[in-house]
Structure formats: C-alpha cells, structure tokens
Motif scaffolding. Structure first.
Motif, PDB file in Angstrom:
ATOM      1  N   UNK A 156      -2.077   8.806  -0.290  1.00 48.44           N
ATOM      2  CA  UNK A 156      -2.400  10.142  -0.609  1.00 48.44           C
ATOM      3  C   UNK A 156      -2.032  10.313  -2.168  1.00 48.44           C
ATOM      4  N   UNK A 157      -0.993   9.664  -2.890  1.00 48.51           N
ATOM      5  CA  UNK A 157      -0.539   9.595  -4.093  1.00 48.51           C
ATOM      6  C   UNK A 157      -1.628   9.604  -4.920  1.00 48.51           C
ATOM      7  N   UNK A 158      -2.482   8.486  -4.677  1.00 50.70           N
ATOM      8  CA  UNK A 158      -3.712   8.238  -5.742  1.00 50.70           C
ATOM      9  C   UNK A 158      -4.540   9.185  -5.530  1.00 50.70           C
ATOM     10  N   UNK A 159      -5.032   9.660  -4.324  1.00 50.10           N
ATOM     11  CA  UNK A 159      -5.763  10.740  -4.349  1.00 50.10           C
ATOM     12  C   UNK A 159      -5.371  12.120  -5.036  1.00 50.10           C
ATOM     13  N   UNK A 160      -4.304  12.393  -4.751  1.00 54.19           N
ATOM     14  CA  UNK A 160      -3.806  13.701  -5.316  1.00 54.19           C
ATOM     15  C   UNK A 160      -3.326  13.420  -7.032  1.00 54.19           C
ATOM     16  N   UNK A 161      -2.837  12.515  -7.249  1.00 53.57           N
ATOM     17  CA  UNK A 161      -2.210  12.219  -8.704  1.00 53.57           C
ATOM     18  C   UNK A 161      -3.514  11.840  -9.524  1.00 53.57           C
ATOM     19  N   UNK A 162      -4.276  10.994  -9.204  1.00 54.71           N
ATOM     20  CA  UNK A 162      -5.415  10.357  -9.992  1.00 54.71           C
ATOM     21  C   UNK A 162      -6.550  11.021  -9.627  1.00 54.71           C
ATOM     22  N   UNK A 163      -6.771  11.484  -8.643  1.00 53.10           N
ATOM     23  CA  UNK A 163      -8.146  12.133  -8.188  1.00 53.10           C
ATOM     24  C   UNK A 163      -9.192  11.289  -7.938  1.00 53.10           C
ATOM     25  N   UNK A 164      -8.819  10.144  -7.280  1.00 51.09           N
ATOM     26  CA  UNK A 164      -9.783   8.739  -6.846  1.00 51.09           C
ATOM     27  C   UNK A 164     -10.557   9.653  -5.699  1.00 51.09           C
ATOM     28  N   UNK A 165     -11.752   8.959  -5.265  1.00 57.04           N
ATOM     29  CA  UNK A 165     -12.852   9.369  -4.554  1.00 57.04           C
ATOM     30  C   UNK A 165     -12.504   8.582  -3.272  1.00 57.04           C
ATOM     31  N   UNK A 166     -12.033   7.381  -3.258  1.00 58.65           N
ATOM     32  CA  UNK A 166     -12.070   6.635  -2.011  1.00 58.65           C
ATOM     33  C   UNK A 166     -11.266   5.333  -2.195  1.00 58.65           C
ATOM     34  N   UNK A 167     -11.478   4.558  -1.081  1.00 62.92           N
ATOM     35  CA  UNK A 167     -10.637   3.197  -1.077  1.00 62.92           C
ATOM     36  C   UNK A 167     -11.592   2.125  -0.420  1.00 62.92           C
ATOM     37  N   UNK A 168     -11.457   1.063  -1.315  1.00 63.97           N
ATOM     38  CA  UNK A 168     -11.874  -0.181  -0.877  1.00 63.97           C
ATOM     39  C   UNK A 168     -10.734  -0.995  -0.091  1.00 63.97           C
ATOM     40  N   UNK A 169     -10.693  -1.003   1.205  1.00 62.65           N
ATOM     41  CA  UNK A 169      -9.730  -1.657   1.788  1.00 62.65           C
ATOM     42  C   UNK A 169      -9.847  -3.339   2.222  1.00 62.65           C
ATOM     43  N   UNK A 170      -8.687  -4.052   1.494  1.00 55.41           N
ATOM     44  CA  UNK A 170      -8.836  -5.226   1.528  1.00 55.41           C
ATOM     45  C   UNK A 170      -8.392  -5.938   3.116  1.00 55.41           C
ATOM     46  N   UNK A 171      -9.117  -6.700   3.537  1.00 49.85           N
ATOM     47  CA  UNK A 171      -8.955  -7.322   4.828  1.00 49.85           C
ATOM     48  C   UNK A 171      -8.649  -6.365   5.840  1.00 49.85           C
ATOM     49  N   UNK A 172      -9.616  -5.362   5.901  1.00 49.01           N
ATOM     50  CA  UNK A 172      -9.381  -4.096   6.793  1.00 49.01           C
ATOM     51  C   UNK A 172      -8.955  -4.521   8.221  1.00 49.01           C
ATOM     52  N   UNK A 173      -9.553  -5.540   8.562  1.00 46.57           N
ATOM     53  CA  UNK A 173      -9.544  -6.056   9.968  1.00 46.57           C
ATOM     54  C   UNK A 173      -8.160  -6.715  10.339  1.00 46.57           C
TER      55      UNK A 173
END
Length: 422
Positions: A160-177
């Motif tokens: 949430x920090x990166x969405x609120x602080x930096x305004x990013x638009x999403x995540x590429x989730x490493x080894x999501x599985x």
C-alpha cells in the motif's frame, strides 16, 4: 488517495520491463527518465520496474547482489537514487501517458532484511540448522511464514505504501505461485480499494489457473519453452497447436514474450534461443490474444546476456533499429479494436498448415489477419483457404494493399510475417 478510474486500459496496454541497473551508464532512476520520451514514441504503455528496494548484503551473490533479495520493503535501493527520485519518475511517467508497475517479491527476503531482526518469528525456520529456511535452493534468500497474520498485514501495508506514496499503477508479482493464494486474494481486495491496480503474475495459467482469480494477466512460460524447442528441433507448426489450444481454454489474460531478465541472463538472448524466428515470434506476441511483454534493449536489438549481480550496462548504439517494428505493432494493438485483449483469436486454414500459423481477430467489421511463416522455407506459396477472408487489406509492414476478392495467395520468405488490416 481516492479510488478513481477503471482498468479498461489493461486491454490495450503492452509491458516494457525496465532493468534500471543495466539500462544506462549511470544505472539510476534519473538517467532512465531521459529515455522515456523515446519509449513513448515507440508506443510503450506500461513500464515494469524490476525490484526497486534495497538489496540484502548478507550472503549476497556477486558484487551488487540480486534485486530479488530485499532488505526493506518500504525503502529504495540507493544504487538507483532516492525515494524522491522514484516518485518524480512515476510523476513524469504519468505526465507522458505511461502506467507504472513495480516488481513485488512477496515470497522471500534477503538474510538481513530488517524483519529478520525486528520480527524473526515472521520467517520459516529450518529444523536442521535452526536458522531461517533457504528459499528453494537459492542461498541468498529466506522464506516468509504466510501463516503469520502479523507478517501478512505488514506485507499488505508495504504494498500500500508504494500505491499511496509513489502513485504506482500495479504490481508484477515475483514467483506469485510460491505465495498462498489466500494472501493474494486478501491483498488485492484491500489494495484495489485504494486504486484499481494492474496485477501481473509470474506464474503460468496452465499450471496455476486458480491464481487467475486475483491476477489480470500471467506469464506464458509453457509457450516460451515450447517455441524454443520448436525452433531448435525443427518441429512443425502442429507441435504448437496443443499448447495454444490449452492457453485459449485457460483463465485470465496471457502475457506473451520472447525474453525477460531471467531468460536473457541465464538461458540466452532471444537470438540464441530463436535465431531468425525471433521477429516472427515478436509479431505473434503482439497480435495473438493477450498482452505483449518486452525487455530492456529488445528495440536495439540487444544481442548480449546481461550480468545479473554486477553492473553490465546495455551497449546502446543509438540506432534502436527495431523501434519502428515495435512501434507498428504497439500502435496497431492500441488503436485497432480487433486486437484488444478481450477479443478472441481464430485460426485460419491455409494450404501449408504444417509451416504457417495464420489467424484472424475480429470486432464487428474491424479485422486483423496475421500470417506467419514458421519455417525455414523461402518462396513459400501459401493459399488462404478460409471463407472468412475476403476483400481488401492494408499490409501493416510492407505498405500497399492485398486484394483477396478472388485469389487469396501470398508468397512468404523464411520466417516472414504478414499483418493485414481490413
């Protein structure tokens, strides 16, 4: 930050992976900002930044360590600059019309992540060593314990920090599985209330279809491996059919690619893997149903394996020879309704189905036809034997028009690609 906007942009986007360490001589955010107008001109829409967090020093690999061995989820790798530098980058990217996603490594951290001292109980332990558990044979990273509710809460707050602080638009989730599905369900529900985000999974929907409950798009590893075998073992087009059919039945959007940071560094460049088929496969990635994903330097094209744990800048020559090629594909995909990610793909019958991959995408009266010679045979005479083809088409790459009112024939050179817009 208010929850504004929707996610329709994902259907027309493309993804450009940014390896900040190797992108410029300086290897910084500020140096990369100067490259963005060029990428905008090329038609790039979404910038995916490899991990931007600081790297753990204990048990690190090489001189600089792996960006995937994090030491603090809410700080910036000083190698790249400061938090303000990154916030300025995101702000400038938005001004230029880009979306920005960051790599998120939720399964594991480096050995001296701040949590190892503050909350050692947030990690899995190895009963044999009574120390932190090494993550799947990679001795520079250790595994987090997703049964611990406090750790899960802290992980969501860090995202949430990166969405609120930096305004990013999403995540590429490493080894999501490698991370429990119920965590991602919880994280997405909470984070999308802040802002509708783009969720890209490093997993394959053929292997982990359940994860597509969370993720908008996922990797096509099976296709990437299959096309390498196809090229190197001189297989027929039919050998690709079963894989493509499985993907068409699998949930979620598919991200198609010929290389990325892992492939380039460990398994070889796209030219080592695919040789003179590389461009035909790039056309496929941009025109088949799903999203195209390309890696830093493919527009040059980059012909070298980049070091992973050391500084090894891309040897840019100022020519960007493939930028017009990608611009044609990205622009067509962005502007043509038949190429949006929610439009199905249909195979076309040809006189050379063992050598040619031909398909059509249609939305209303708008259509795009793609014919790929997936063989080493030149002067290949191909007849399109399909009643869905007819009328006049514009050749996207060669210019000029093809009239298929009567005869529907093409002559293709080895690995030639033809993209036709009605």
């Amino acid at each position: 930050m208010e929850n504004t906007g929707n996610k329709d942009w994902i259907k027309t986007t493309n993804i450009y992976e940014v390896n900040v360490r190797q992108y410029t001589k300086e290897g910084t955010f500020n140096a990369f900002v100067k490259e963005m107008p060029r990428l905008k001109e090329m038609g790039v829409k979404t910038l995916w930044f490899m991990p931007i967090t600081p790297i753990a020093q204990k048990n690190k690999k090489g001189t600089l360590g792996s960006p995937y061995a994090c030491s603090d989820y809410t700080a910036i790798n000083p190698e790249f600059g400061t938090l303000d530098d990154f916030k300025n980058l995101v702000k400038e990217a938005h001004v230029q019309g880009f979306k920005v996603i960051i790599d998120w490594v939720a399964n594991h951290t480096g050995w001296d992540h701040r949590w190892t001292k503050e909350h050692p109980d947030w990690y899995l332990k190895d009963s044999a060593t009574n120390d932190f558990k090494i993550a799947s044979g990679m001795d520079d990273i250790i595994e987090l314990d997703y049964k611990n509710p406090n750790m899960r809460r802290a992980m969501i707050e860090a995202m949430k920090f990166w969405v609120q602080e930096a305004g990013i638009d999403g995540f590429r989730c490493d080894l999501a599985f490698w991370v429990e599905l119920d965590f991602w369900l919880e994280a997405k529900k909470e984070l999308d209330q802040v802002k509708p985000l783009f969720w890209l999974a490093e997993t394959d929907p053929l292997d982990n279809p359940d994860y597509m409950q969370v993720f908008d798009a996922a990797y096509t590893w099976t296709w990437m491996h299959k096309t390498k075998d196809f090229y190197q073992q001189h297989q027929t087009v039919q050998s690709l059919d079963s894989v493509l059919q499985r993907y068409q039945q699998a949930p979620g959007m598919k991200a198609w690619f010929t290389t990325n940071h892992d492939e380039n560094s460990w398994n070889g460049t796209e030219y080592e893997k695919y040789g003179d088929a590389a461009k035909a496969l790039a056309v496929f990635s941009c025109t088949w149903q799903g999203l195209p994903l390309i890696y830093s330097g493919q527009e040059m094209p980059n012909q070298k394996r980049l070091e992973f744990f050391e500084r090894d800048p891309i040897a840019w020559n100022g020519k960007y020879e493939l930028a017009p090629f990608y611009k044609s594909l990205f622009t067509l995909r962005q502007q043509h309704p038949a190429l949006h990610a929610d439009v199905a793909v249909e195979r076309l019958r040809t006189s050379a189905d063992d050598q040619v991959l031909a398909y059509i995408r249609k939305r209303g009266d708008k259509e795009v036809v793609v014919v790929l010679n997936m063989s080493r045979n030149g002067n290949l005479q191909v007849e399109l034997q399909d009643e869905r083809i007819g009328g006049t088409y514009r050749n996207v790459f060669a210019g000029g028009q093809s009239d298929f009112t009567q005869a529907k024939r093409l002559t293709l050179q080895a690995w030639e690609y033809v993209v036709l817009e009605k």
